[in-house]
Design an enzyme around this catalytic site. Structure first.
Site, PDB file in Angstrom:
ATOM      1  N   LYS A 180       0.886  -1.186   0.000  1.00  0.00           N
ATOM      2  CA  LYS A 180       0.000   0.000   0.000  1.00  0.00           C
ATOM      3  C   LYS A 180       0.914   1.224   0.000  1.00  0.00           C
ATOM      4  O   LYS A 180       1.454   1.623   1.029  1.00  0.00           O
ATOM      5  CB  LYS A 180      -0.878  -0.022   1.261  1.00  0.00           C
ATOM      6  CG  LYS A 180      -2.169   0.763   1.160  1.00  0.00           C
ATOM      7  CD  LYS A 180      -2.044   2.227   0.862  1.00  0.00           C
ATOM      8  CE  LYS A 180      -1.721   3.051   2.095  1.00  0.00           C
ATOM      9  NZ  LYS A 180      -1.478   4.498   1.727  1.00  0.00           N
ATOM     10  N   GLU A 390      10.059  16.812  14.576  1.00  0.00           N
ATOM     11  CA  GLU A 390      10.329  16.618  13.154  1.00  0.00           C
ATOM     12  C   GLU A 390       9.448  17.570  12.350  1.00  0.00           C
ATOM     13  O   GLU A 390       8.224  17.538  12.470  1.00  0.00           O
ATOM     14  CB  GLU A 390      10.019  15.173  12.745  1.00  0.00           C
ATOM     15  CG  GLU A 390      10.383  14.904  11.306  1.00  0.00           C
ATOM     16  CD  GLU A 390      10.091  13.483  10.863  1.00  0.00           C
ATOM     17  OE1 GLU A 390       8.945  13.024  11.041  1.00  0.00           O
ATOM     18  OE2 GLU A 390      11.002  12.822  10.330  1.00  0.00           O
TER      19      GLU A 390
HETATM   20  P1  NAD Z   1       2.572   8.904   7.241  1.00  0.00           P
HETATM   21  O1  NAD Z   1       2.803   8.240   8.535  1.00  0.00           O
HETATM   22  O2  NAD Z   1       1.580   9.992   7.183  1.00  0.00           O
HETATM   23  O3  NAD Z   1       2.130   7.856   6.131  1.00  0.00           O
HETATM   24  C1  NAD Z   1       2.903   6.708   5.858  1.00  0.00           C
HETATM   25  C2  NAD Z   1       2.014   5.642   5.266  1.00  0.00           C
HETATM   26  O4  NAD Z   1       1.089   5.213   6.270  1.00  0.00           O
HETATM   27  C3  NAD Z   1       1.181   6.106   4.081  1.00  0.00           C
HETATM   28  O5  NAD Z   1       1.137   5.084   3.108  1.00  0.00           O
HETATM   29  C4  NAD Z   1      -0.188   6.316   4.700  1.00  0.00           C
HETATM   30  O6  NAD Z   1      -1.249   6.170   3.777  1.00  0.00           O
HETATM   31  C5  NAD Z   1      -0.227   5.207   5.723  1.00  0.00           C
HETATM   32  N1  NAD Z   1      -1.191   5.394   6.827  1.00  0.00           N
HETATM   33  C6  NAD Z   1      -1.650   6.556   7.344  1.00  0.00           C
HETATM   34  N2  NAD Z   1      -2.539   6.309   8.330  1.00  0.00           N
HETATM   35  C7  NAD Z   1      -2.626   4.966   8.459  1.00  0.00           C
HETATM   36  C8  NAD Z   1      -3.355   4.088   9.306  1.00  0.00           C
HETATM   37  N3  NAD Z   1      -4.191   4.555  10.235  1.00  0.00           N
HETATM   38  N4  NAD Z   1      -3.185   2.759   9.157  1.00  0.00           N
HETATM   39  C9  NAD Z   1      -2.338   2.268   8.226  1.00  0.00           C
HETATM   40  N5  NAD Z   1      -1.631   3.048   7.380  1.00  0.00           N
HETATM   41  C10 NAD Z   1      -1.763   4.387   7.494  1.00  0.00           C
HETATM   42  O7  NAD Z   1       4.016   9.404   6.743  1.00  0.00           O
HETATM   43  P2  NAD Z   1       4.372  10.209   5.432  1.00  0.00           P
HETATM   44  O8  NAD Z   1       3.892  11.609   5.598  1.00  0.00           O
HETATM   45  O9  NAD Z   1       3.964   9.458   4.222  1.00  0.00           O
HETATM   46  O10 NAD Z   1       5.965  10.170   5.492  1.00  0.00           O
HETATM   47  C11 NAD Z   1       6.715  11.029   6.274  1.00  0.00           C
HETATM   48  C12 NAD Z   1       7.180  10.336   7.532  1.00  0.00           C
HETATM   49  O11 NAD Z   1       7.877   9.143   7.192  1.00  0.00           O
HETATM   50  C13 NAD Z   1       8.181  11.168   8.320  1.00  0.00           C
HETATM   51  O12 NAD Z   1       7.871  11.088   9.680  1.00  0.00           O
HETATM   52  C14 NAD Z   1       9.507  10.496   8.024  1.00  0.00           C
HETATM   53  O13 NAD Z   1      10.495  10.688   9.008  1.00  0.00           O
HETATM   54  C15 NAD Z   1       9.094   9.076   7.916  1.00  0.00           C
HETATM   55  N6  NAD Z   1      10.092   8.301   7.203  1.00  0.00           N
HETATM   56  C16 NAD Z   1      10.858   7.439   7.928  1.00  0.00           C
HETATM   57  C17 NAD Z   1      11.847   6.701   7.291  1.00  0.00           C
HETATM   58  C18 NAD Z   1      12.705   5.746   8.073  1.00  0.00           C
HETATM   59  O14 NAD Z   1      13.265   4.842   7.471  1.00  0.00           O
HETATM   60  N7  NAD Z   1      12.852   5.908   9.374  1.00  0.00           N
HETATM   61  C19 NAD Z   1      12.033   6.830   5.913  1.00  0.00           C
HETATM   62  C20 NAD Z   1      11.224   7.719   5.211  1.00  0.00           C
HETATM   63  C21 NAD Z   1      10.239   8.439   5.867  1.00  0.00           C
END
Ligand code: NAD
Length: 500
Positions: A180, A390
């Site tokens: 997803k 962040e």
């Molecule tokens: P997000 O948490 O908003 O979304 C990530 C994914 O989770 C998306 O596909 C989203 O649709 C899904 N999602 C959202 N709500 C959900 C739920 N209730 N249940 C299941 N899935 C759900 O993050 P984002 O805005 O896409 O990405 C940015 C974040 O990702 C930042 O915090 C960044 O630091 C982190 N990030 C971490 C790494 C790492 O390896 N540590 C790498 C890249 C990004």
């Protein structure tokens, strides 16, 4: 007379076919540098789509797990070759889809290529252990076993690299996949799945459901037939996923937020440190989990470093990432831009000194996009919110420090623990820092970004839950150990009893 061209509709990929969503709904994916440009329509999946994808992955697992790993590897090698051939097109599509500059999207696709080759190579390793038994005429070994249908939920900032970090180790290990992708970047995942399919991944082994978190991600993380969930995203959503996985004891890997730091000591090569701070802070518009959103600078070189940093940041060219002269692209979407703007206000109200930027860029070439000026705050105290939370945008907080011990305290004094770096020419200090910085990744004389696929990737504290991506660590997550004893003595031998 010109006829309007219908937007391209992208479907889910379930059981080897591109199919409509059961929801009958779709959403628009637009270019964040120019929202007039519609990338395509993607389906808004619901729990029925997820069920169908998980059913396909569960059924396909029965045969895929039995395909010899070197044969699975041949498919991955072919996929890597296809990625190489299409790298330029995929990179351009990725820049259109998420805004980062072309040099960086080429890097993103390259990371997927590297991971695919690397994991294909693992097909002829996947090493276990043999070891002597404590009993005579008995053989002992441990082997890796696959687990089943793996749910993967990914963010938008590395739209091809991160799905590849999860899919390739899962596949080479004999698992099947339901991916997803993030709402904002489904096209790059679509390309990756297309390539795997063309390379010969059998029907049902890889499935893709696009859509939002609550409607598509949540049912995937909760699904009773999904024993493994691999998530990368925010810490807030990671916490929800962990709770969804807990009742069924699913294997759950969480890679989450960061508040990374570059430490600049008084003996640092300042030219190098400024280069690192600019790249670490503003590469990918600061939208990297490893972004150097804090820079801690020794008081003896503070003024000189900050003056040079601000000069360089002022010269960054913001714009469309497809333009070769652009240094920094837009924020991913309006919400992210608003978050960045709100943190700028928070920084000002906290008393940090705004040294450059601090404003949205709009009008003219910026009128149709989500652009923000690269921003530097100086004289930050480590406990300010802009130095703790962040932001995920082009905002860097510079913090004066007195000593290495002080810098390490500042570095470790945040809820996250992904990446840290130190610029120094003193080898003793460099080693002390690598020992004392409590992060998953430490760089010496290089910025906080730039992971390589054959080394473990991940972080401590609220960045992760103890797993790592990439390298053999990823294989560890996507397999379970099975210990096998073969007794060829033809008699009952009791461990710990008959051999004393
Ligand atoms: P997000 O948490 O908003 O979304 C990530 C994914 O989770 C998306 O596909 C989203 O649709 C899904 N999602 C959202 N709500 C959900 C739920 N209730 N249940 C299941 N899935 C759900 O993050 P984002 O805005 O896409 O990405 C940015 C974040 O990702 C930042 O915090 C960044 O630091 C982190 N990030 C971490 C790494 C790492 O390896 N540590 C790498 C890249 C990004």
């Amino acid at each position: 007379m010109a006829t309007a061209v219908a937007p391209r509709m992208f479907k889910n990929f379930i059981n080897g076919e591109w199919v409509e969503s059961r929801s009958g709904k779709a959403y628009e994916n637009r270019n964040p540098a120019n929202t007039d440009e519609l990338i395509g329509l993607f389906v808004s999946s619901n729990s029925e789509d997820v069920d169908a994808a998980v059913d396909a992955a569960t059924e396909a697992y029965k045969t895929w797990r039995l395909v010899p790993a070197p044969k699975r590897a041949e498919i991955l090698f072919r996929a890597a070759e296809l990625l190489v051939q299409r790298k330029e097109d995929f990179s351009k599509d990725m820049t259109r889809e998420m805004g980062k500059v072309l040099a960086e999207t080429r890097g993103d696709v390259q990371e997927a290529i590297d991971m695919t080759y690397y994991m294909a190579g693992e097909g002829r390793r996947l090493f276990g252990q043999t070891t002597p038994s404590e009993l005579p005429n008995k053989f002992a070994m441990s082997v890796r076993q696959s687990i089943g249908a793996c749910g993967m939920i990914t963010p938008w900032n590395f739209p091809m690299a991160i799905p590849s970090w999860k899919m390739m180790p899962a596949l080479i290990s004999g698992n099947t996949v339901v991916l997803k992708p993030a709402e904002d970047t489904p096209l790059s995942s679509y390309h990756l799945v297309q390539v795997l399919t063309e390379a010969g991944v059998p029907r049902g082994v890889v499935n893709l459901v696009s859509g939002d978190g609550p409607n598509a991600g949540a049912p995937l993380s909760q699904h009773k037939d999904v024993p493994v969930v691999s998530f990368t995203g925010s810490t807030a959503v990671g916490r929800i996923i962990a709770q969804a996985c807990a009742p069924d004891f699913k294997h759950c890997s969480l890679e989450m937020g960061g508040k990374n730091i570059i430490i600049v000591m008084e003996d640092a090569n300042l030219d190098l440190a400024v280069d690192g701070a600019v790249w670490g802070g503003f590469g990918t518009t600061g939208q990297r989990c490893t972004a150097a959103s804090r820079v801690a600078v020794h008081k003896d070189v503070y003024k000189e470093f900050v003056d040079r940093l601000v000069d360089r940041v002022k010269s960054l060219k913001v714009g469309d990432g497809l333009d070769a002269s652009t240094d920094m692209g837009p924020c991913i979407n309006e919400q992210q831009l608003k978050t960045v703007m709100s943190y700028v206000e928070i920084g000002k109200n906290e008393g940090a000194k705004l040294l450059t930027g601090g404003n949205r860029l709009d009008g003219g070439m910026y009128a149709k996009g989500w652009f923000h000026a690269p921003t530097v705050f100086g004289d930050c105290s480590p406990k300010m919110r802009i130095a703790q939370e962040e932001i995920f945008g082009p905002v860097v907080s510079v913090i004066p420090i007195e000593s290495l011990e002080h810098a390490v305290d500042v570095a470790n004094g945040v809820p996250y623990g992904l990446s840290a770096s130190i610029y120094t020419r003193n080898v003793n200090r460099a080693f002390q820092a690598t020992r004392d910085l409590y992060t998953g990744i430490v760089y010496v004389n290089a910025p906080t970004i730039g992971a390589e696929t054959h080394l473990p990737f991940g972080g401590t504290k609220q960045t992760g839950n103890g797993h790592r991506e990439a390298a053999i660590a990823a294989i560890d997550f996507f397999t379970e150990w099975k210990t096998i004893y073969i007794d060829y003595s033809d008699k009952l031998q009791r461990a710990q009893i008959d051999n004393v």
